[in-house]
Design an enzyme around this catalytic site. Structure first.
Site, mmCIF file in Angstrom:
data_model
loop_
_atom_site.group_PDB
_atom_site.id
_atom_site.type_symbol
_atom_site.label_atom_id
_atom_site.label_comp_id
_atom_site.label_asym_id
_atom_site.label_seq_id
_atom_site.Cartn_x
_atom_site.Cartn_y
_atom_site.Cartn_z
ATOM 1 N N GLU A 166 0.861 -1.148 0.055
ATOM 2 C CA GLU A 166 -0.035 0.067 0.112
ATOM 3 C C GLU A 166 0.901 1.562 -0.006
ATOM 4 O OE1 GLU A 166 -2.967 -0.424 3.061
ATOM 5 O OE2 GLU A 166 -3.878 -1.868 2.048
ATOM 6 N N GLU A 169 -3.962 -8.998 0.688
ATOM 7 C CA GLU A 169 -4.546 -8.550 1.915
ATOM 8 C C GLU A 169 -6.022 -8.737 1.893
ATOM 9 O OE1 GLU A 169 -1.872 -5.768 3.929
ATOM 10 O OE2 GLU A 169 -3.920 -5.200 5.183
HETATM 11 C C1 GAL Z 1 -3.908 -2.499 5.613
HETATM 12 C C2 GAL Z 1 -2.619 -2.476 5.780
HETATM 13 C C3 GAL Z 1 -2.174 -3.324 7.000
HETATM 14 C C4 GAL Z 1 -3.341 -3.165 7.989
HETATM 15 C C5 GAL Z 1 -4.408 -3.321 7.698
HETATM 16 C C6 GAL Z 1 -5.670 -3.206 8.660
HETATM 17 O O1 GAL Z 1 -4.641 -1.520 4.735
HETATM 18 O O2 GAL Z 1 -1.873 -2.844 4.493
HETATM 19 O O3 GAL Z 1 -0.969 -3.092 7.349
HETATM 20 O O4 GAL Z 1 -3.337 -1.697 8.544
HETATM 21 O O5 GAL Z 1 -4.944 -2.252 6.711
HETATM 22 O O6 GAL Z 1 -7.050 -3.314 8.272
#
Ligand code: GAL
Length: 822
Positions: A427, A503
């Protein structure tokens, strides 16, 4: 100088430990008798023999994990644009509220009795948090910036006969991390002494360009120093049998390449993680100059949209993965192999087959375990490139250090068969704009240059921007973080023909906590504290009905449908396998929340209900039949109290005190959840027994499970993950402590203050109850149970025998358990 040496002896710093010797190479683990001070000092103080302010510590060490928690530590104010926030807020606990900010110094003496002018002395670090500066005998030998990366220095020019003083200065800035980074020398440090004519550090690259059941080609490229040298290689299987031998040509360059055939190889796979060892012997004029043994696996990976995405040994394999931060809950960031193995054991049983080291370089111990236990690995490098997320984050170092960091990541880890993909970033705000596209290409090219065998991804959250700019089209594998509504469009727009859920989910829950009425809650990141309290109440816990998620994220089923219905989705990495310290969304403005709610397992490692939802689809070998919630709802008699069942079976019937609540079948119902969960939404609570009876697809009863209303807390039950551990001073046993009623039913509200006593051949290491709002310290031998449970960690010493753990609490019978050490 003499005076200096005497001082060192006086300081009690001299010690040696753990040596290996082979072919002129000596590797020494610098683990014990370090001194540590949590403040900045000058050169004179460094050499001062007064040890009063110094603590004797063992490496790996995390200076901040003993706390205390303090809401003012690294309190971060502002707008987190990445989370779409519009209003500035003050976030306590974002980096764990533990005292990691500031300067720490470590010092230790070492000797190099075998040092001669023809030797090379290296000092290696597997990671140091952060911005390490390394001094030998008061002179700076080198520095690194990234706290997660492996690095080493050739310190030959600084080493002297007799005793040497090694000192490391570390500094953690406020506003430099989005989670708890840990602090100090939290991974191993080694001293390597070798001949000048020797293999270069991380000098070998072993690949298996051709693999079949009949034979495999093993290619070994070794970088070395020395002319007129040759390498004799033995390939050994896991039992030490020699399966192939080879001798290279004599080399005058600095690289030797060997191609060796292994007949009928035992192939590395997630179910059969077979490993081989290459014993590499470097000779000059018939004299053995160096020897290294490198472990590797024979396996084939392929990414091919026409063949179905990712293929492991020619078989289409979906990533059933989880993201993991590096902290080990109550142990902090200090790496411990037994703790990592326990995590992986729990995940393996869930059916998980892949790990993403979010958002940084993994520990080598974790990679070794993934090789041994059969996990695929997505090794990540950065959470930031040049555009900042955090004002003191990696953006400050990107230009000068990014290439060096990628090179070290690849060189240190490329022989691990578990690694099947690299991630160049998570991100990164550089997803916006042309420069970012160039940066993506530049970084990916470095990965390709250093390792042409694995593809590169980036976890992208700005999917629309990356579709427009071309960023997503650049990466070998486009990784999408969340944004489930954009999968179809991204698949169309990106040329790769496949997408990875790099993710997913970020569903939030607290073990054993349930909220009524049962309904989805999407967190509103711009809600005021008062608005949030109106929704969540003041417990700062999330519901284990598994329907709560973040403003940018989604529920598990939103990903399941993509995995199941779109063959071009090659898998997912759920955020996260275990809760971690810091980032207490959705309560990051609410003290005392100080750790995450995202975990499938809590911070203590106890599976939450969600574990069984993933297990019901990922573990295709074993039965899953799990009922939630608990059945102690005094005061809710007659009120609607839904019951969910997570199971691999397609249908089941629910009974409350023998009265049928009907049959539920997966796929029948309005919501996505109905496709994957069995849900009885109208059950009225009455104390007693709930029973679920599961059917196979022919309607035959195949399994049953009951949950009972628990009576009063009566006694304590202890169960250890392992009853036999190694007497090596490192190994750990995790003992789950449960407060139960007279019949052994878990008392789901029990919050007794428990006391722990460890005697015999081990010591109390830590305790954790999984409550993200607890301010009790992990290293103190007392803690409150959280929703009836907690986990005590005991550690072996260097002696064999019995370790006894006693757990006491007022009003409950004392319990004890014995762990053997061998
Ligand atoms: C994502 C990020 C993670 C964590 C997660 C929580 O956007 O890559 O590090 O912050 O959100 O939902």
């Amino acid at each position: 100088m003499k005076h200096f040496i005497i001082q060192l002896i006086f300081l009690g710093l001299i010690s040696t430990s753990c040596m290996e010797q082979a072919g002129g190479r000596r590797v020494e683990l610098l683990d014990n008798n370090w001194q540590f001070i949590n403040e900045d000092i000058d050169g004179a103080e460094l050499l001062d023999c007064n040890t009063d302010n110094w603590e004797i510590v063992t490496i790996p060490h995390d200076w901040a994990i003993k706390g205390p928690f303090d809401e003012d530590i690294d309190k971060q104010s502002g707008i987190i644009r990445q989370n779409n926030e519009k209003i500035a807020t003050q976030k306590t606990g974002r980096t764990g509220a533990l005292p990691h900010v500031g300067v720490g110094w470590y010092r230790k003496t070492f000797t190099v009795p075998d040092y001669t002018a023809s030797k090379r002395v290296l000092l290696t670090f597997d990671g140091a948090m952060s911005q390490p500066q390394v001094f030998i005998n008061g002179k700076k030998a080198g520095e690194w910036k990234n706290g997660y990366n492996y690095f080493y220095f050739d310190i030959s020019q600084f080493v002297q006969a007799g005793d040497n003083l090694l000192a490391v200065r570390l500094e953690n800035q406020p506003y430099s991390s989005r989670w708890y980074p840990g602090a100090g020398l939290y991974r191993k440090v080694q001293l390597i002494v070798k001949d000048e004519v020797s293999f270069k550090h991380w000098g070998h690259f072993i690949t298996t360009p051709q693999v079949s059941n009949e034979s495999a080609t093993v290619n070994i490229r070794s970088n070395l120093n020395g002319k007129g040298v040759y390498v004799k290689t033995l390939i050994k299987d896991a039992d030490g049998n020699i399966v192939a031998r080879h001798q290279s040509e004599v080399s005058d360059g600095n690289e030797v390449e060997q191609t060796i055939v292994v007949q009928y190889p035992a192939i590395w796979d997630v179910d059969t993680p077979n490993l081989y060892y290459a014993e590499l012997n470097l000779y000059k004029n018939g004299v053995l100059k160096d020897q290294e043994t490198v472990r590797f696996g024979i396996r084939k990976i392929e990414y091919n949209a026409d063949k179905g995405g990712f293929l492991l040994n020619d078989k289409v394999t979906k990533f059933k993965g989880v993201c993991l931060h590096h902290d080990l809950g109550p142990l902090g960031a200090a790496v411990n192999k037994a703790a990592l193995k326990r995590q992986l054991t729990i995940l393996k049983d869930m059916g998980c087959n892949a790990i993403r080291s979010s958002h940084n370089m993994p520990s080598l111990e974790q990679l070794e375990l993934c090789d041994e236990m059969g996990f695929l690995f997505l090794a990540e490098s950065f959470d930031e490139w040049k555009k900042p997320k955090m004002q003191n984050g990696y953006n400050l170092f990107f230009d000068e250090w990014a290439e060096k960091d990628v090179v070290n990541l690849v060189h240190a880890t490329r022989n691990h068969p578990c690694i099947v993909m690299w991630s160049a970033g998570n991100e990164v705000p550089d997803q916006w704009g042309k420069e970012g596209v160039e940066r993506a290409r530049w970084l990916q090219d470095i990965f390709h240059r250093e390792d042409p065998t694995r593809p590169v991804t980036v976890g992208m959250d700005q999917v629309e921007a990356t579709m427009k700019s071309g960023f997503g089209a650049v990466m070998d594998i486009p990784g999408l973080n969340y944004r489930v509504h954009l999968y179809d469009e991204a698949y169309e727009k990106f040329p790769q023909g496949m997408l990875l859920g790099s993710e997913t989910a970020s569903t939030v829950s607290s073990r054993g906590f349930y909220r009524f009425p049962v309904k989805p809650i999407k967190d509103d990141y711009n809600a005021s504290i008062a608005q949030k309290e109106a929704i969540y109440g003041d417990t700062y816990q999330c519901s284990s009905y598994d329907l709560e998620y973040c403003g940018w994220s989604n529920l598990p089923e939103d990903d399941f449908v993509l995995q199941d219905d779109k063959p071009w989705v090659i898998g997912e990495f759920v955020w996260t396998g275990f809760d971690y310290l810091g980032e207490p969304t959705p309560f990051d403005q609410f003290w005392p929340s100080r750790s995450s709610y995202f975990g499938i397992c809590d911070l203590a490692g106890i599976p939450k209900d969600r574990y069984y939802l993933y297990r019901s689809r990922w573990n295709t070998e074993d039965e899953t039949l799990h009922i939630l919630p608990h059945w102690n709802w005094e005061g809710r008699e007659g009120e609607t109290t839904p019951v969910f069942v997570y199971t691999n079976y397609n249908s089941a019937e629910l009974f409350v005190n023998g009265v049928s609540q009907g049959i539920q079948t997966k796929g029948k119902g309005k919501t996505l959840q109905h496709r994957y969960r069995l849900m009885w939404m109208d059950v009225k609570y009455e104390p007693g027994t709930i029973k679920v009876v599961a059917f196979d697809d022919n309607g035959k009863v195949v399994a049953e499970k009951e949950v009972h209303t628990a009576g009063k807390p009566h006694h304590i039950e202890l169960s250890a993950d392992r009853r036999n551990i190694h007497a090596d001073g490192q190994d750990l046993a995790y003992v789950t402590v449960s407060v139960v009623d007279i019949d052994g039913n878990l008392c789901p509200y029990a919050n007794h203050q428990l006391e722990f006593e460890v005697s015999g051949a081990g010591q109390f290491k830590a305790v954790c109850n999984g409550d993200a709002t607890s301010l009790e310290m992990f290293h103190k031998p007392t803690m409150k149970a959280f929703n009836g449970q907690l986990v005590v960690t005991v550690q072996s010493m260097n002696e064999t025998g019995d370790i006894q753990l006693k757990v006491k609490s007022e009003g409950l019978k004392t319990a004890s358990i014995t762990i053997k050490t061998k």
